[in-house]
Design an enzyme around this catalytic site. Structure first.
Site, mmCIF file in Angstrom:
data_model
loop_
_atom_site.group_PDB
_atom_site.id
_atom_site.type_symbol
_atom_site.label_atom_id
_atom_site.label_comp_id
_atom_site.label_asym_id
_atom_site.label_seq_id
_atom_site.Cartn_x
_atom_site.Cartn_y
_atom_site.Cartn_z
ATOM 1 N N LYS A 57 44.507 54.196 35.114
ATOM 2 C CA LYS A 57 44.238 53.204 36.014
ATOM 3 C C LYS A 57 43.998 52.270 35.163
ATOM 4 O O LYS A 57 42.253 52.112 34.238
ATOM 5 C CB LYS A 57 43.932 53.017 37.314
ATOM 6 C CG LYS A 57 44.128 51.728 37.708
ATOM 7 C CD LYS A 57 43.161 50.451 38.558
ATOM 8 C CE LYS A 57 41.695 50.791 37.654
ATOM 9 N NZ LYS A 57 43.109 49.134 37.439
ATOM 10 N N GLY A 69 33.170 50.959 32.933
ATOM 11 C CA GLY A 69 33.826 49.559 33.370
ATOM 12 C C GLY A 69 32.494 49.202 34.014
ATOM 13 O O GLY A 69 31.264 49.338 33.341
ATOM 14 N N VAL A 94 31.145 48.156 40.082
ATOM 15 C CA VAL A 94 32.217 49.211 40.280
ATOM 16 C C VAL A 94 32.227 50.696 40.118
ATOM 17 O O VAL A 94 32.241 51.221 41.345
ATOM 18 C CB VAL A 94 33.276 48.714 39.392
ATOM 19 C CG1 VAL A 94 34.677 49.935 39.886
ATOM 20 C CG2 VAL A 94 33.645 47.159 39.614
ATOM 21 N N GLU A 109 30.294 55.179 31.994
ATOM 22 C CA GLU A 109 29.911 54.234 30.974
ATOM 23 C C GLU A 109 29.663 52.633 31.834
ATOM 24 O O GLU A 109 30.823 52.607 31.627
ATOM 25 C CB GLU A 109 30.055 54.265 29.667
ATOM 26 C CG GLU A 109 29.730 53.840 28.645
ATOM 27 C CD GLU A 109 29.837 52.508 27.825
ATOM 28 O OE1 GLU A 109 29.724 51.463 28.015
ATOM 29 O OE2 GLU A 109 30.938 52.011 27.414
ATOM 30 N N CYS A 136 30.313 46.447 25.599
ATOM 31 C CA CYS A 136 29.206 47.240 25.713
ATOM 32 C C CYS A 136 27.329 47.151 25.259
ATOM 33 O O CYS A 136 26.452 46.572 25.857
ATOM 34 C CB CYS A 136 29.583 48.386 26.694
ATOM 35 S SG CYS A 136 30.776 48.156 27.951
ATOM 36 N N GLU A 169 23.918 41.156 32.390
ATOM 37 C CA GLU A 169 24.791 41.228 31.784
ATOM 38 C C GLU A 169 25.659 39.842 31.398
ATOM 39 O O GLU A 169 25.925 39.710 32.706
ATOM 40 C CB GLU A 169 26.144 42.366 31.529
ATOM 41 C CG GLU A 169 26.542 42.551 30.588
ATOM 42 C CD GLU A 169 27.385 43.657 31.106
ATOM 43 O OE1 GLU A 169 28.027 44.773 30.280
ATOM 44 O OE2 GLU A 169 27.739 44.233 31.938
#
Length: 543
Positions: free
Chosen positions: A214, A267, A271, A295, A329, A427
Site C-alpha cells: 500500500k 510512517g 498509525v 520505522e 524521519c 515531531e
C-alpha cells in the site's frame, strides 16, 4: 575450496551524479521532467501482474504547483484488496521455492535498469510527485534504492550461508532450511523516500515472501513507476501486489486476514501503534504470530559542546534541518547550543540560512521546495504561528509561508527559552529547527534533558572536540538514538555503511540496509537426518 553458495556481484554504493550545468544527466533529466509535466498518468492497481482500473479515481498533484494534476489514480476496493491478498498467497509456493539467487537476480537487474535507462524517469517522478530537488531525488530514488537492491542481494547470500549448522556428527546430518514466512506480508510505505517505498516490499520478497504493497497517498506516481520497473526486471505476477487505496479500508481488510504473516511499515507513530493494537486483538485468528517491523517518527537532535567545531556545526544545522524540506524521519529538528557558541555563530548561521533558495524543483537553482500537502502545510505553519505568539520564543530565520500556488514554508528557526516547549518535543516533519541555548557549564544537564524530552529515539549527533566529552555524550545518550553521529548532521545514513532505525517511539530498530532486517522475513526450519537410528529404547544406566 569451491563456495557452495552462489556469489552475487560484490555490492558497492552507487556514485551520486552531480547534475552540473551541461552534464548529460542534467540534460536527460530536464527532458524527462518536461515529458512528465506535460502528461497525466493513469495509475491502476496491479493485482497478480494485471493492471486493474477501478474507476474510483483520485487526482495526484505537484506539491509545488498544486493546481497541476500529474496523475489519475484508481483506488482499490475491499474486493480488490482481497484479490491482491489471494494473488500473493497463490504466488507463494512458486516464489518461495525459487532458488534465492534467481530471486536476487531480478532485483539486481532492476538496480542496473535504475542505474541506467530508468534513472531520469524515476528521479523526475520523485521531483514532481514529492517536490524534491534533483540532488535530493538522485540520493533517494536512484542511489539509495540501487544500494538497497545490491546490498540486500548479498545479505541474502550471507544469511543462506551463515544459517547452516557448523557441526554434524558422523551419524547424522544437520541442516537449516531458510524459509520465508507462512502467509503474506503487508508493506505500508511513506511519501518522503521513494527508496524506502520500493525497499519495504522488495526486501521481504528477496527472502521468498509475497505480499501486498500500500503506497502513500502522496507518492503514487513514483511508486507506480518503481512497481513497473520491478515487473520489467522480471518480477513474477502476484509476488508484490500494488494497492493504492484508502488507508483505513486497506488496513482493516489486511489485518483481519488469517494468513497475515508480517507487516513492514514506515510512517507515523500513531498509525503504527494502532496497527500493532489491531494485530494483538486478532492474534487468535492468525495462522502464525505476524512479524511487525516498523520505522516511525523522530525528534532528532544536535547537541553541541562549548568546545566544538563551530563552522561544521553551522553546516550540520542547516543541512540537517532544511534539506528535503525537513521531511525526513532523521531531520535535525531540535538543537542544544551553549551560550558561548551561539554568540559566536548566530549571525553567520542566520546569514547562511538566508541564502537558501525556495521554489519549484524544476528550477535547479533551488535548495528547497514545497512540503508535501495542505495537511502537512497547515500542521507546520501552526507550530510557526504559535511560536510567533509565545513570548518565550524568538524566530530568527524564516517564519513566513505561502500556500497559494505550492505548499512553501521558509526554513524557520525558533530559539526557545523553555527546553520543553512544544516545538522542542513534538515531531513537526517540516523545515523548522528549534534551538535551546544553555549555559556553558550545564553540558551534562542538557544531555539528560535531551534524553528525556522526546518519546522518539531515531537519530542524533554530538559536536565536541575532546574525546572525553564525546564519550560523556555517548554514554548519556546511549538509548536516545538508533543512529548516532559524531561531529556530523544526524541524517544521511548510507546502505551498507550505517544501517538505519531507532527504538522507543521511533520503531522496532530492525535496521534497514543490513542483514538484521532481512532476518525478520524468514522462519528457519532445523533439519536433522539420522543415518544410524537406535534400535533399542533402553539406556545403559538402567542396568
Amino acid at each position: 575450496m569451491v563456495n557452495s553458495i552462489p556469489m552475487p556481484p560484490t555490492p558497492v554504493n552507487e556514485p551520486i551524479l552531480g547534475y552540473l550545468p551541461g552534464s548529460a544527466e542534467r540534460a536527460a533529466l530536464e527532458v524527462e521532467l518536461k515529458r512528465q509535466s506535460d502528461e497525466i498518468l493513469e495509475i491502476p492497481c496491479i493485482i497478480n501482474g494485471e493492471e486493474v482500473f477501478t474507476g474510483d479515481v483520485v487526482e495526484q498533484v505537484m506539491p509545488h504547483d498544486h493546481g497541476h494534476v500529474i496523475a489519475r489514480v484508481h483506488m482499490a476496493s475491499k474486493t480488490n484488496v482481497e484479490e491482491a491478498i489471494q494473488a500473493s498467497l497463490d504466488a507463494h509456493e512458486m516464489w518461495s521455492t525459487m532458488p534465492w539467487q534467481s530471486r536476487a537476480a531480478i532485483f539486481l537487474k532492476a538496480s542496473e535498469m535504475l542505474k541506467g535507462p530508468r534513472r531520469a524517469e524515476i528521479n523526475a517522478s520523485t521531483m514532481l510527485n514529492q517536490s524534491k530537488t534533483c540532488h535530493q531525488a538522485e540520493i533517494d530514488s536512484a542511489c539509495e534504492l540501487i544500494d538497497f537492491w545490491r546490498f540486500n542481494s548479498d545479505y541474502a547470500r550471507q544469511i543462506y550461508e551463515d544459517m547452516q549448522p557448523p557441526v554434524s556428527p558422523s551419524s547424522m546430518w544437520n541442516s537449516s532450511e531458510v524459509r520465508p514466512l507462512e502467509g503474506f506480508v503487508f508493506s505500508v510505505t511513506p511519501f518522503n523516500f521513494s527508496s524506502i517505498a520500493a525497499n519495504l516490499p522488495s526486501s521481504m520478497a528477496i527472502m521468498g515472501n509475497t505480499g501486498v504493497w500500500k503506497p502513500s497517498r502522496n507518492s503514487y506516481v513514483s511508486n507506480y513507476l518503481l512497481m513497473r520497473l520491478m515487473m520489467d526486471a522480471g518480477l513474477p505476477a502476484g509476488v508484490i501486489n500494488f494497492i493504492p487505496g484508502k488507508a483505513s479500508m486497506v488496513g482493516d481488510t489486511v489485518l483481519a486476514h488469517p494468513m497475515l504473516a508480517g507487516i513492514h511499515f514506515t510512517g507515523s507513530t500513531s498509525v503504527f501503534r494502532k496497527m500493532w493494537r489491531d494485530v494483538a486483538n486478532n492474534l487468535e485468528n492468525y495462522r502464525s504470530y505476524p512479524r511487525v517491523v516498523g520505522e516511525t517518527g523522530g525528534k532528532d537532535f544536535i547537541v553541541a559542546h562549548p568546545d566544538c567545531d563551530e563552522a561544521a556545526l553551522i553546516v550540520a544545522l542547516l543541512r540537517g534541518s532544511f534539506e528535503f524540506q525537513g521531511q525526513k524521519c532523521s531531520a535535525a529538528s531540535r538543537a542544544y547550543i551553549p551560550q558561548s557558541v551561539w554568540k559566536n555563530i548566530k549571525d553567520e548561521y542566520i546569514a547562511e540560512v538566508g541564502k537558501i533558495t525556495l521554489g519549484d524543483p524544476r528550477n535547479f537553482s533551488n535548495f528547497m521546495s514545497a512540503v508535501i500537502d495542505k495537511k502537512s502545510f497547515d500542521n507546520i505553519t501552526g507550530y510557526i504561528d504559535r511560536a510567533k505568539a509565545d513570548s518565550g520564543c524568538e524566530i530568527v530565520t524564516g517564519g513566513n509561508y505561502d500556500g497559494s500556488t505550492g505548499y512553501f514554508v521558509e526554513p524557520t528557526t525558533i530559539v526557545c527559552s523553555d527546553p520543553q516547549y512544544e516545538s522542542m518535543k513534538e515531531e513537526i516533519f517540516g523545515p523548522v529547527l528549534s534551538i535551546h541555548v544553555y549555559a556553558d557549564d550545564e553540558f551534562e544537564k542538557v544531555l539528560k534533558t535531551c534524553d528525556e524530552t522526546s518519546e522518539y529515539a531515531l537519530t542524533g549527533s554530538i559536536f565536541a572536540t575532546k574525546r572525553e566529552d564525546i564519550l560523556t555524550a555517548m554514554k548519556a545518550l546511549r538509548y536516545s538514538a538508533g543512529n548516532f553521529y559524531i561531529n556530523d548532521k544526524p541524517t544521511g545514513a548510507v546502505v551498507g555503511q550505517q544501517p538505519f532505525g531507532g527504538a522507543r517511539g521511533s520503531g522496532t530498530n530492525d535496521k534497514a540496509g543490513s542483514p538484521l532486517n532481512l532476518l525478520r522475513w524468514i522462519s528457519p526450519r532445523s533439519i536433522k537426518e539420522t543415518f544410524a537410528p537406535p534400535h533399542e529404547w533402553t539406556y545403559g544406566f538402567l542396568g
